[in-house]
Design an enzyme around this catalytic site. Structure first.
Site, short mmCIF file in Angstrom:
data_model
loop_
_atom_site.label_atom_id
_atom_site.label_comp_id
_atom_site.label_asym_id
_atom_site.label_seq_id
_atom_site.Cartn_x
_atom_site.Cartn_y
_atom_site.Cartn_z
N ASP A 1 0.82 -1.21 0.00
CA ASP A 1 0.00 0.00 0.00
C ASP A 1 0.86 1.26 0.00
O ASP A 1 1.59 1.52 0.96
CB ASP A 1 -0.91 -0.02 1.24
CG ASP A 1 -1.77 1.20 1.35
OD1 ASP A 1 -2.16 1.75 0.31
OD2 ASP A 1 -2.08 1.60 2.49
N ASP B 1 -2.38 5.53 -5.45
CA ASP B 1 -2.65 4.69 -4.30
C ASP B 1 -2.89 3.24 -4.70
O ASP B 1 -3.96 2.87 -5.18
CB ASP B 1 -3.88 5.25 -3.57
CG ASP B 1 -4.20 4.53 -2.29
OD1 ASP B 1 -3.49 3.58 -1.94
OD2 ASP B 1 -5.18 4.93 -1.63
#
Length: 380
Positions: A89, A270
């Site tokens: 992430d 992201d």
């Protein structure tokens, strides 16, 4: 000369460690049947980025695509190694997995770290909390050896959850954050920084190739860039500021008409977000422009019209990045076609967009910590 080129390719391939990703049955369809999709998306699709509480040695790590919801890869922790599936992430900075002493129902359905079985485990007295969209966890900071492919980080600080609430539907065991250390909620040095400091990687760079294939092809690579995963040149975009993987976006348009980000806005690149997420009013306007009809928590279009839908163009640093209808429309297990534009349920004082996996499947992404920039190029 041909032999020199061949030898160079062989040497290059030997430095690459690939960790595959594969695509599994969509949790969107499983959860929507139980009227739990809204909560699930809050907890997992983009809320990983919304924490409310504190070259020569190229390594590639394969990832699995969980049916367009999340990309996961395997890591190991401890001595001897224990394996975990984690989300890589770019919107968070910490590594955490469930602990063996977590008694929450969410922990019981996932792999838990058995600290007593590791000879290199070290406990601290530091605790932390993290709150997501509609879930929360409490953990303790510990140290142990962490491996990503052939990369080894010794005495790596990470989190072990001792309480988890709202994560029962989660597919992955934990999260491996790749953002800057200043947004670490536990205060621990992120694993990428630790690898860099230990000179385990030659360059402070990592990159993502997110394949459309359901079973294989996706990789995260550390220490350099494999040029075989993209075509043309990398377009480099400076970060708004060092400390977060966000860039300035010029505008969002359809057929040369600006539909959002009219005065410029912030865009977070992201990998922990499955969709493209933006302010409610602007996402609703996009749905109106493409003729998407709301049904429950989703917006649908006739599948027969997908190939005729206009591309939505994201302009970043003067370069256009079109996302065609076939990319932003997906099909559920009932054969219905839904959009991957989602509204951001967390209010912000500035217009902010999250460019998640829908965007990143089209564009190879490079995260350059040495120069505080992101590189984008058309993925092969």
């Amino acid at each position: 000369m041909k032999w020199l080129v061949l030898l160079g390719l062989v040497a290059f391939s030997e430095c690459i460690v690939k960790i595959p990703l594969r695509r599994l049955k969509t949790m969107r369809n499983v959860v929507s049947g139980k009227n739990m999709l809204n909560n699930f998306l809050k907890e997992h699709a983009y809320s990983l980025s919304q924490i409310s509480f504190r070259g020569s040695n190229l390594t590639t790590h394969p990832l699995r695509n969980i049916k367009d919801l999340v990309y996961m890869g395997n890591i190991t922790i401890g001595t001897p190694p224990q394996e975990f599936q984690v989300v890589f992430d770019t919107a968070s900075s910490d590594l955490w997995v469930p602990s063996d002493f977590c008694t929450s129902p969410a922990c019981s359905t996932h792999v838990r770290f058995r600290h007593l079985q590791s000879s290199t485990f070290r406990l601290t007295n530091k605790t932390f909390r993290i709150t997501y969209g509609s879930g929360r966890m409490k953990g303790v900071v510990v140290h142990d050896t962490v491996r990503i492919g052939n990369l080894v980080s010794t005495d790596q600080p990470f989190g072990l959850s001792i309480e988890e609430y709202g994560f029962e539907g989660r597919i992955y065991d934990g999260v491996l954050g790749l953002n800057y250390p200043n947004i670490s909620f536990s205060g621990a040095i992120p694993i990428f920084d630790k690898l860099k400091n230990q000179r385990a990687i030659s360059e402070p760079v990592f990159a993502f190739y997110l394949s459309k294939d359901e079973r294989e092809g996706s990789v995260v690579m550390f220490g350099g860039v494999d040029h075989r995963y993209y075509e043309g040149e990398l377009n480099w975009v400076p970060l708004i500021q060092a400390g977060d993987w966000s860039v300035h976006m010029d505008r969002i348009s359809i057929e040369r008409k600006i539909i959002a980000c009219s005065d410029g806005c912030k865009a977070l690149v992201d990998t922990g977000t499955s969709d493209i997420v933006g302010p409610r009013r602007l996402v609703n306007n996009i749905h109106r422009l493409i003729g998407a009809i709301p049904r429950g928590s989703e917006h649908y279009v006739p599948c027969s019209e997908v190939n005729t839908l206009p591309s939505i163009v994201f302009t970043i640093n003067g370069i256009n990045y079109p996302v065609p209808g076939r990319a932003y429309i997906l099909k559920d297990d009932r054969g219905r076609c839904y959009t991957t534009f989602q509204e951001n349920r967390v209010s912000s004082s500035t217009e902010t967009w999250y460019l998640g996996d829908v965007f990143l499947r089209l564009y190879f992404s490079v995260f350059d910590r040495g120069n505080d920039r992101i590189g984008l190029a058309r993925a092969v």
